[in-house]
Design an enzyme around this catalytic site. Structure first.
Site, PDB file in Angstrom:
ATOM      1  N   THR A  13       6.013-126.525 -12.394  1.00 23.39           N
ATOM      2  CA  THR A  13       5.059-126.098 -11.364  1.00 23.39           C
ATOM      3  C   THR A  13       3.834-126.993 -11.314  1.00 23.39           C
ATOM      4  O   THR A  13       3.257-127.210 -10.246  1.00 23.39           O
ATOM      5  CB  THR A  13       4.632-124.641 -11.612  1.00 23.39           C
ATOM      6  OG1 THR A  13       5.783-123.802 -11.548  1.00 23.39           O
ATOM      7  CG2 THR A  13       3.629-124.166 -10.584  1.00 23.39           C
ATOM      8  N   TYR A  27       7.457-123.065  -3.657  1.00 25.51           N
ATOM      9  CA  TYR A  27       7.191-124.500  -3.717  1.00 25.51           C
ATOM     10  C   TYR A  27       8.365-125.253  -4.338  1.00 25.51           C
ATOM     11  O   TYR A  27       9.266-124.663  -4.936  1.00 25.51           O
ATOM     12  CB  TYR A  27       5.929-124.757  -4.553  1.00 25.51           C
ATOM     13  CG  TYR A  27       5.982-124.099  -5.909  1.00 25.51           C
ATOM     14  CD1 TYR A  27       6.580-124.721  -6.995  1.00 25.51           C
ATOM     15  CD2 TYR A  27       5.454-122.824  -6.088  1.00 25.51           C
ATOM     16  CE1 TYR A  27       6.653-124.100  -8.229  1.00 25.51           C
ATOM     17  CE2 TYR A  27       5.518-122.191  -7.325  1.00 25.51           C
ATOM     18  CZ  TYR A  27       6.118-122.837  -8.385  1.00 25.51           C
ATOM     19  OH  TYR A  27       6.207-122.216  -9.603  1.00 25.51           O
ATOM     20  N   SER A  60      11.842-126.199 -14.709  1.00 31.27           N
ATOM     21  CA  SER A  60      12.203-126.005 -16.121  1.00 31.27           C
ATOM     22  C   SER A  60      13.281-124.942 -16.321  1.00 31.27           C
ATOM     23  O   SER A  60      13.829-124.825 -17.417  1.00 31.27           O
ATOM     24  CB  SER A  60      10.973-125.677 -16.974  1.00 31.27           C
ATOM     25  OG  SER A  60      10.570-124.335 -16.811  1.00 31.27           O
ATOM     26  N   THR A  93       6.864-123.593 -16.856  1.00 32.10           N
ATOM     27  CA  THR A  93       6.581-122.450 -17.724  1.00 32.10           C
ATOM     28  C   THR A  93       7.810-121.590 -18.012  1.00 32.10           C
ATOM     29  O   THR A  93       7.810-120.834 -18.981  1.00 32.10           O
ATOM     30  CB  THR A  93       5.486-121.561 -17.119  1.00 32.10           C
ATOM     31  OG1 THR A  93       5.907-121.083 -15.836  1.00 32.10           O
ATOM     32  CG2 THR A  93       4.178-122.345 -16.977  1.00 32.10           C
ATOM     33  N   ASP A  94       8.855-121.678 -17.185  1.00 34.53           N
ATOM     34  CA  ASP A  94      10.015-120.798 -17.365  1.00 34.53           C
ATOM     35  C   ASP A  94      10.639-120.940 -18.753  1.00 34.53           C
ATOM     36  O   ASP A  94      11.003-119.949 -19.380  1.00 34.53           O
ATOM     37  CB  ASP A  94      11.083-121.076 -16.298  1.00 34.53           C
ATOM     38  CG  ASP A  94      10.744-120.451 -14.960  1.00 34.53           C
ATOM     39  OD1 ASP A  94       9.664-119.835 -14.844  1.00 34.53           O
ATOM     40  OD2 ASP A  94      11.551-120.581 -14.023  1.00 34.53           O
ATOM     41  N   LYS A 166       6.219-116.127 -22.754  1.00 35.92           N
ATOM     42  CA  LYS A 166       5.794-115.914 -21.375  1.00 35.92           C
ATOM     43  C   LYS A 166       5.926-114.429 -21.073  1.00 35.92           C
ATOM     44  O   LYS A 166       7.014-113.860 -21.143  1.00 35.92           O
ATOM     45  CB  LYS A 166       6.627-116.739 -20.399  1.00 35.92           C
ATOM     46  CG  LYS A 166       6.098-116.670 -18.965  1.00 35.92           C
ATOM     47  CD  LYS A 166       6.837-117.610 -18.023  1.00 35.92           C
ATOM     48  CE  LYS A 166       6.234-117.538 -16.626  1.00 35.92           C
ATOM     49  NZ  LYS A 166       6.927-118.431 -15.663  1.00 35.92           N
ATOM     50  N   GLU A 288      25.298-102.041 -43.492  1.00 32.94           N
ATOM     51  CA  GLU A 288      26.640-102.228 -42.935  1.00 32.94           C
ATOM     52  C   GLU A 288      26.709-103.487 -42.080  1.00 32.94           C
ATOM     53  O   GLU A 288      27.658-104.266 -42.183  1.00 32.94           O
ATOM     54  CB  GLU A 288      27.035-101.006 -42.101  1.00 32.94           C
ATOM     55  CG  GLU A 288      28.433-101.112 -41.505  1.00 32.94           C
ATOM     56  CD  GLU A 288      28.790 -99.930 -40.629  1.00 32.94           C
ATOM     57  OE1 GLU A 288      29.832 -99.983 -39.949  1.00 32.94           O
ATOM     58  OE2 GLU A 288      28.015 -98.940 -40.609  1.00 32.94           O
TER      59      GLU A 288
END
Length: 329
Positions: A13, A27, A60, A93-94, A166, A288
């Site tokens: 971005t 965008y 990203s 940022t993703d 995030k 377990e």
């Protein structure tokens, strides 16, 4: 003499554009190259000597093992040189928290490595990328930034790559460290640290990626009511997945429909790490589950657990050793 900073651009971005100053969505990410980004923030050249590199130019959400390896190798080469004092990476940022943690585990230097990005495109009247980039350079040149591992700077907050998550899809204040807290903050270019994280990183990990061309195939599955992901687990295993991370419910619980199939696949050498779909807190495995061979992700979320598990598999397939990695890093 000014500190010498290498800035590596990967897209996102911060390099996004749209023909409307009001719009903050819709965008095209990764539309601008590194020189355009640097020219938009001439102030960074007042505090540091800058050299820029374009590593990729993607949204990203399309981040790949190949690009993360390329980025880590490039950074290791740059930081091995006396003429480079620190590295700043611009990133979408993703998946920023994933790339940051990958670098946190694979960079072999105590010089500062800082990731930053933006929540709004460069064309928006409220664009945040320029300030974030300036803050990242200010942090990179700060003498106290050495030996802290990889850090993320967003919205004036300094976050460890180990802890950063995030936590909002669109707000400027999109990143936080729910379990560990922020490392510090930046005010008008001045850096303030007030926290540390004891988990090992960078030079103190065994993960050497310089010789790697690819990474082991590791995938993530979610669990939910009426879970049908046992079928997906089988398909992934048959398609070459060496390991799975399960985003468990609560403190790491898995629906019996999926769990029974996972146990069958583990007998065929599938490795399974249990994380949680919950934002904060530790995963707790029953005796377990431990005896069945499940590995506990501790407090790592599924996407970060996948990063560590991929790197772990480049060193070993021993379950106890991998569990120790999750406790240590």
């Amino acid at each position: 003499m000014k500190p010498r900073i290498a800035i590596l651009a990967t897209g996102g971005t911060i390099a996004g554009v749209i023909n409307d100053a009001i719009s903050t969505t819709g965008y095209k990410a990764g539309a601008l190259d590194i020189e355009v980004l640097l020219n938009a923030v001439p102030q960074v050249k007042e505090i540091a000597s800058i050299v820029g590199y374009q590593v990729s130019n993607i949204d990203s959400s399309d981040m790949s093992n190949e690009i993360q390896l390329k980025l880590a190798k490039k950074i290791n080469k740059l930081l091995a040189k006396d003429e480079i004092d620190a590295v700043v990476i611009t990133h979408g940022t993703d998946t920023m928290e994933e790339s940051a943690y990958f670098l946190h585990l694979t960079i072999k230097s105590d010089k500062p490595v800082i990731l930053t990005g933006a929540m709004r495109p460069s064309t928006a009247m409220s664009a945040d990328g320029s300030k974030n980039l300036y803050n990242a350079v200010a942090l990179a040149i700060n003498v106290k930034s050495k030996s802290k591992g990889v850090m993320i700077v967003m919205n004036d907050r300094i976050l460890s790559a180990r802890a950063a998550v995030k936590t909002h899809t669109l707000n400027l204040d999109a990143f936080s460290s729910p379990d560990f807290g922020d490392l510090g903050y930046i005010l008008d270019g001045k850096v303030y640290f007030y926290n540390t994280i004891e988990k090992l990183h960078t030079k103190n990990t065994p993960f050497d990626i310089d010789y790697l061309e690819d990474l082991p195939k590791v995938d993530i599955l979610y669990t939910y009511s009426n879970d049908g992901n046992g079928i997906a687990a089988k398909a992934l295993f048959e398609n070459g997945s060496q390991a799975l991370v399960i985003a468990g419910s609560g403190s790491g619980n898995i629906h019996k429909n999926q769990k029974n199939i996972l146990k069958e696949l583990m007998k065929k050498n599938l490795i399974v790490v249990i994380s949680s779909r919950i934002q904060t807190g530790e995963v707790i495995l029953s005796k377990e589950d431990e005896n069945s061979g499940f590995i506990c992700a501790q407090d790592l979320n599924p996407q970060k657990a996948r990063i560590l598990l991929m790197l772990a598999l480049t060193k070993t397939k021993d379950l106890k050793t991998i569990q120790n990695f999750f406790q240590t890093y």
